[in-house]
Design a protein around this motif. Sequence first.
Motif, PDB file in Angstrom:
ATOM      1  N   GLN A 131      52.103  87.691  55.040  1.00  0.00           N
ATOM      2  CA  GLN A 131      51.116  88.758  55.194  1.00  0.00           C
ATOM      3  C   GLN A 131      51.518  90.040  54.484  1.00  0.00           C
ATOM      4  OE1 GLN A 131      49.941  89.352  59.260  1.00  0.00           O
ATOM      5  NE2 GLN A 131      48.500  90.976  58.776  1.00  0.00           N
ATOM      6  N   GLN A 132      52.837  90.294  54.368  1.00  0.00           N
ATOM      7  CA  GLN A 132      53.291  91.504  53.696  1.00  0.00           C
ATOM      8  C   GLN A 132      52.946  91.518  52.212  1.00  0.00           C
ATOM      9  OE1 GLN A 132      55.257  89.034  54.807  1.00  0.00           O
ATOM     10  NE2 GLN A 132      57.267  89.000  53.805  1.00  0.00           N
ATOM     11  N   PHE A 133      52.564  90.371  51.668  1.00  0.00           N
ATOM     12  CA  PHE A 133      52.222  90.289  50.246  1.00  0.00           C
ATOM     13  C   PHE A 133      50.711  90.205  50.005  1.00  0.00           C
ATOM     14  CE2 PHE A 133      56.540  88.273  50.339  1.00  0.00           C
ATOM     15  CZ  PHE A 133      57.194  89.301  49.683  1.00  0.00           C
ATOM     16  N   TYR A 134      49.917  90.422  51.033  1.00  0.00           N
ATOM     17  CA  TYR A 134      48.464  90.319  50.869  1.00  0.00           C
ATOM     18  C   TYR A 134      47.945  91.251  49.773  1.00  0.00           C
ATOM     19  CZ  TYR A 134      47.525  87.297  54.914  1.00  0.00           C
ATOM     20  OH  TYR A 134      47.462  86.234  55.787  1.00  0.00           O
ATOM     21  N   SER A 135      48.425  92.475  49.749  1.00  0.00           N
ATOM     22  CA  SER A 135      47.929  93.430  48.752  1.00  0.00           C
ATOM     23  C   SER A 135      48.312  92.991  47.340  1.00  0.00           C
ATOM     24  CB  SER A 135      48.464  94.836  49.040  1.00  0.00           C
ATOM     25  OG  SER A 135      49.888  94.847  49.009  1.00  0.00           O
TER      26      SER A 135
ATOM     27  N   THR B  73      53.216  77.781  48.814  1.00  0.00           N
ATOM     28  CA  THR B  73      54.590  77.808  49.331  1.00  0.00           C
ATOM     29  C   THR B  73      55.315  79.021  48.770  1.00  0.00           C
ATOM     30  OG1 THR B  73      54.644  75.387  49.395  1.00  0.00           O
ATOM     31  CG2 THR B  73      56.758  76.534  49.516  1.00  0.00           C
ATOM     32  N   LEU B  74      55.891  79.837  49.648  1.00  0.00           N
ATOM     33  CA  LEU B  74      56.626  81.031  49.238  1.00  0.00           C
ATOM     34  C   LEU B  74      58.113  80.699  49.123  1.00  0.00           C
ATOM     35  CD1 LEU B  74      56.403  84.098  48.646  1.00  0.00           C
ATOM     36  CD2 LEU B  74      56.925  84.478  51.062  1.00  0.00           C
ATOM     37  N   LYS B  75      58.706  80.990  47.960  1.00  0.00           N
ATOM     38  CA  LYS B  75      60.130  80.733  47.752  1.00  0.00           C
ATOM     39  C   LYS B  75      60.813  81.990  47.224  1.00  0.00           C
ATOM     40  CE  LYS B  75      59.709  75.771  46.810  1.00  0.00           C
ATOM     41  NZ  LYS B  75      60.041  74.667  45.872  1.00  0.00           N
ATOM     42  N   THR B  76      62.076  82.143  47.588  1.00  0.00           N
ATOM     43  CA  THR B  76      62.871  83.287  47.154  1.00  0.00           C
ATOM     44  C   THR B  76      63.980  82.818  46.227  1.00  0.00           C
ATOM     45  OG1 THR B  76      62.444  84.446  49.231  1.00  0.00           O
ATOM     46  CG2 THR B  76      64.291  85.230  47.913  1.00  0.00           C
ATOM     47  N   PHE B  77      64.158  83.526  45.106  1.00  0.00           N
ATOM     48  CA  PHE B  77      65.194  83.200  44.124  1.00  0.00           C
ATOM     49  C   PHE B  77      66.055  84.433  43.893  1.00  0.00           C
ATOM     50  CE2 PHE B  77      61.541  80.539  43.274  1.00  0.00           C
ATOM     51  CZ  PHE B  77      62.077  79.283  43.027  1.00  0.00           C
ATOM     52  N   THR B  78      67.355  84.227  43.776  1.00  0.00           N
ATOM     53  CA  THR B  78      68.251  85.333  43.455  1.00  0.00           C
ATOM     54  C   THR B  78      68.121  85.696  41.979  1.00  0.00           C
ATOM     55  OG1 THR B  78      70.065  83.784  43.046  1.00  0.00           O
ATOM     56  CG2 THR B  78      69.890  84.706  45.268  1.00  0.00           C
ATOM     57  N   ALA B  79      68.707  86.813  41.602  1.00  0.00           N
ATOM     58  CA  ALA B  79      68.643  87.267  40.211  1.00  0.00           C
ATOM     59  C   ALA B  79      69.344  86.271  39.287  1.00  0.00           C
ATOM     60  CB  ALA B  79      69.283  88.644  40.081  1.00  0.00           C
TER      61      ALA B  79
ATOM     62  N   PHE C  45      51.828  76.071  40.013  1.00  0.00           N
ATOM     63  CA  PHE C  45      52.028  77.289  39.228  1.00  0.00           C
ATOM     64  C   PHE C  45      52.427  78.410  40.179  1.00  0.00           C
ATOM     65  CE2 PHE C  45      47.526  77.234  40.346  1.00  0.00           C
ATOM     66  CZ  PHE C  45      47.285  78.533  40.775  1.00  0.00           C
ATOM     67  N   GLY C  46      53.036  79.465  39.611  1.00  0.00           N
ATOM     68  CA  GLY C  46      53.597  80.514  40.452  1.00  0.00           C
ATOM     69  C   GLY C  46      52.875  81.841  40.332  1.00  0.00           C
ATOM     70  N   LEU C  47      52.857  82.571  41.426  1.00  0.00           N
ATOM     71  CA  LEU C  47      52.376  83.951  41.466  1.00  0.00           C
ATOM     72  C   LEU C  47      53.540  84.806  41.947  1.00  0.00           C
ATOM     73  CD1 LEU C  47      48.998  85.235  42.923  1.00  0.00           C
ATOM     74  CD2 LEU C  47      51.116  86.486  43.286  1.00  0.00           C
ATOM     75  N   VAL C  48      53.946  85.774  41.137  1.00  0.00           N
ATOM     76  CA  VAL C  48      55.098  86.611  41.479  1.00  0.00           C
ATOM     77  C   VAL C  48      54.674  87.637  42.538  1.00  0.00           C
ATOM     78  CG1 VAL C  48      56.823  88.225  40.622  1.00  0.00           C
ATOM     79  CG2 VAL C  48      56.087  86.313  39.184  1.00  0.00           C
TER      80      VAL C  48
ATOM     81  N   THR D 119      66.106  89.591  42.053  1.00  0.00           N
ATOM     82  CA  THR D 119      65.720  88.795  43.206  1.00  0.00           C
ATOM     83  C   THR D 119      64.197  88.731  43.243  1.00  0.00           C
ATOM     84  OG1 THR D 119      67.687  89.406  44.469  1.00  0.00           O
ATOM     85  CG2 THR D 119      65.786  88.616  45.718  1.00  0.00           C
ATOM     86  N   THR D 120      63.657  87.526  43.308  1.00  0.00           N
ATOM     87  CA  THR D 120      62.227  87.328  43.099  1.00  0.00           C
ATOM     88  C   THR D 120      61.646  86.412  44.172  1.00  0.00           C
ATOM     89  OG1 THR D 120      62.563  87.555  40.709  1.00  0.00           O
ATOM     90  CG2 THR D 120      60.499  86.564  41.426  1.00  0.00           C
ATOM     91  N   LYS D 121      60.453  86.773  44.629  1.00  0.00           N
ATOM     92  CA  LYS D 121      59.698  85.935  45.568  1.00  0.00           C
ATOM     93  C   LYS D 121      58.455  85.425  44.854  1.00  0.00           C
ATOM     94  CE  LYS D 121      61.289  88.293  49.750  1.00  0.00           C
ATOM     95  NZ  LYS D 121      62.053  87.139  50.299  1.00  0.00           N
ATOM     96  N   ILE D 122      58.282  84.113  44.881  1.00  0.00           N
ATOM     97  CA  ILE D 122      57.199  83.473  44.146  1.00  0.00           C
ATOM     98  C   ILE D 122      56.371  82.617  45.098  1.00  0.00           C
ATOM     99  CG2 ILE D 122      56.597  81.926  42.248  1.00  0.00           C
ATOM    100  CD1 ILE D 122      59.328  82.616  41.002  1.00  0.00           C
ATOM    101  N   LEU D 123      55.063  82.751  44.981  1.00  0.00           N
ATOM    102  CA  LEU D 123      54.130  81.935  45.754  1.00  0.00           C
ATOM    103  C   LEU D 123      53.639  80.811  44.838  1.00  0.00           C
ATOM    104  CD1 LEU D 123      52.942  82.020  48.625  1.00  0.00           C
ATOM    105  CD2 LEU D 123      50.993  83.282  47.697  1.00  0.00           C
TER     106      LEU D 123
END
Length: 217
Positions: free
Chosen positions: A2-6, A32-38, A52-55, A104-108
């Motif tokens: 929900q914090q990424f709705y905007s 699916t939300l995934k977190t990747f380190t730098a 496909f991914g949405l940053v 550090t990246t979060k990708i949907l």
Amino acid sequence: MQQFYSVILQAKLFNQIKRHQLPALLAAIKPTLKTFTANTRVWQVGATVPSFGLVCAGQVQIVKENAKGNRTILAKVGVSDIFGEAYACTKHHSLSVAVDTITTTKILFFRPENLFKLTPLTAQQQLIVNLLQIFAQKNLLLNQKVEILSQRRIADKVLTYLQLEQQKQKSKSLLIPYNRQEMADFLGVERSALSTTLGEMQQADQISYYKNHFTLL
């Protein structure tokens, strides 16, 4: 999520979608939300990607590495941007590029088929799905042609083309669909110059060939 709705609503993919519609929509298409380190490799060259991914946070870069290990950054993808959609929509087409995180990246991640499984498809909706897949395939082919033609040396054009064919055919022994004149026209070079270059590459043990049969060494 929900914090990424905007952030999600700012993406072109969600154009005209209202905030109150988002929870039910996301629940239906199941991203699916995934977190990747730098400095992490998200996708490797040659991989087949089903999504496909949405940053949502951070940044990734699309990179190309040649046979010598030299890396070229093709694009940077930031917050609210998507990547990999053409590969995901063509399903079995393997990646000719790699994707790395910068921070550090979060990708949907979205699976294309989930976007069309909310209700049974009508014949007209199936045509739209088919058209999107055709667009995706042609986009990949266009990008590959640009990549080939952007090489300055004829030998690099040949190697780039053969490497792309290797990924497609999944073999070092390749059967290409062109005779020598057609290959020259495809690469945008003179036939005589191409023939000379191919001979030099074979003498240097980079390739072997007979007519339209090629092997990368």
